[in-house]
Design an enzyme around this catalytic site. Sequence first.
Site, PDB file in Angstrom:
ATOM      1  N   ARG A  65       0.854  -1.179   0.000  1.00  0.00           N
ATOM      2  CA  ARG A  65       0.000   0.000   0.000  1.00  0.00           C
ATOM      3  C   ARG A  65       0.889   1.228   0.000  1.00  0.00           C
ATOM      4  O   ARG A  65       1.984   1.224   0.569  1.00  0.00           O
ATOM      5  CB  ARG A  65      -0.926   0.017   1.228  1.00  0.00           C
ATOM      6  CG  ARG A  65      -2.052  -1.005   1.185  1.00  0.00           C
ATOM      7  CD  ARG A  65      -3.065  -0.689   0.104  1.00  0.00           C
ATOM      8  NE  ARG A  65      -4.231  -1.566   0.122  1.00  0.00           N
ATOM      9  CZ  ARG A  65      -4.353  -2.666  -0.593  1.00  0.00           C
ATOM     10  NH1 ARG A  65      -3.346  -3.064  -1.370  1.00  0.00           N
ATOM     11  NH2 ARG A  65      -5.455  -3.390  -0.537  1.00  0.00           N
ATOM     12  N   GLU A 110      -2.776   8.513  -3.589  1.00  0.00           N
ATOM     13  CA  GLU A 110      -3.266   7.646  -4.659  1.00  0.00           C
ATOM     14  C   GLU A 110      -4.738   7.938  -4.909  1.00  0.00           C
ATOM     15  O   GLU A 110      -5.513   7.986  -3.945  1.00  0.00           O
ATOM     16  CB  GLU A 110      -3.071   6.180  -4.278  1.00  0.00           C
ATOM     17  CG  GLU A 110      -3.394   5.205  -5.394  1.00  0.00           C
ATOM     18  CD  GLU A 110      -3.115   3.757  -5.009  1.00  0.00           C
ATOM     19  OE1 GLU A 110      -4.053   2.945  -5.137  1.00  0.00           O
ATOM     20  OE2 GLU A 110      -1.990   3.447  -4.564  1.00  0.00           O
TER      21      GLU A 110
END
Length: 315
Positions: A231, A259
């Site tokens: 992640r 993101e």
Amino acid sequence: MTVTTRDVWLPVPAEELTGLPEDFTYRFWDGGPDFPADPADCVFYAVPYLKAPEVCVRPLARMTSVRVVQTLTAGVEHVSDAVARLPGNTLLCNARGVHDASTAELALTLILASLRGVPDFVRHQDAGEWRQEFRPALADKSVLIVGYGSIGGAVEDRLAPFECAAVTRVARTARGTARGPVHALGELPRLLPEADVVVLCTPLTESTRHLAGEDFLSRMKDGALLVNVARGPVVDTKALLAELESGRLYAALDVTDPEPLPSGHPLWRAPHVLITPHVGGPTSAFAPRARRLLVDQLRRFAEGRPLLHTVDPTG
């Protein structure tokens, strides 16, 4: 567990799944604006895939009867806070195993493409230029896998034919495996300087947020490659940018923080970095594995058997 209501919310139409138990009423919801039924009647919620966190959690506050929340991702950070506020007997299950093949394939792709300079060759092709270069091989390199769960193990599976000098495994706690020891996170300061390639596969928790920060990155050897298929926030973006801009480290990132990565973000222009837009999971391998998991979990739920891949929503 006692089930008094019968609705199951699925992100795929029930007719696309073979072997579903007949005990339930199946409702198709893939994150659209309208709910398919009253969320209060839902006992098993399979979270829509590749939807924004705010979409995934939107019905949860009203799911007063829910007993199982099943993600189709390995990570659960997008729903864990909302699940933690549900009744204490609600189970949160992840999709361990569903993304192993796809994510491990991408990790290997990123390693090979970065080491062999494939992005540069694509640019040369676009310019019609024949430019040979001497590039490092994966053979004889030392690889450190940080996060040795099912995805980390699948990455090692795919490294096996490539004649690596060594593969070292790190997880939250030390243990033994048939392949060799798994070291604890606390050993990273000793292990990082020995690695040519560091692959991040760890879940995002409070203990792994910014794990690859200034101290972690500074311990990596000059010219080492950092690969992140975990992640984005596992890496401290500011610290990584400093190392990339100095030319000391290389990076291959399938996930970023923030993101999606905004078009003007300096990571796009940083040297020695390869970026893919979080595509480790969504491949042709996903659908059959996800469908098998949903059917298996629902059969277990209907028969009162333990469910697979339960995780603690509080981390």
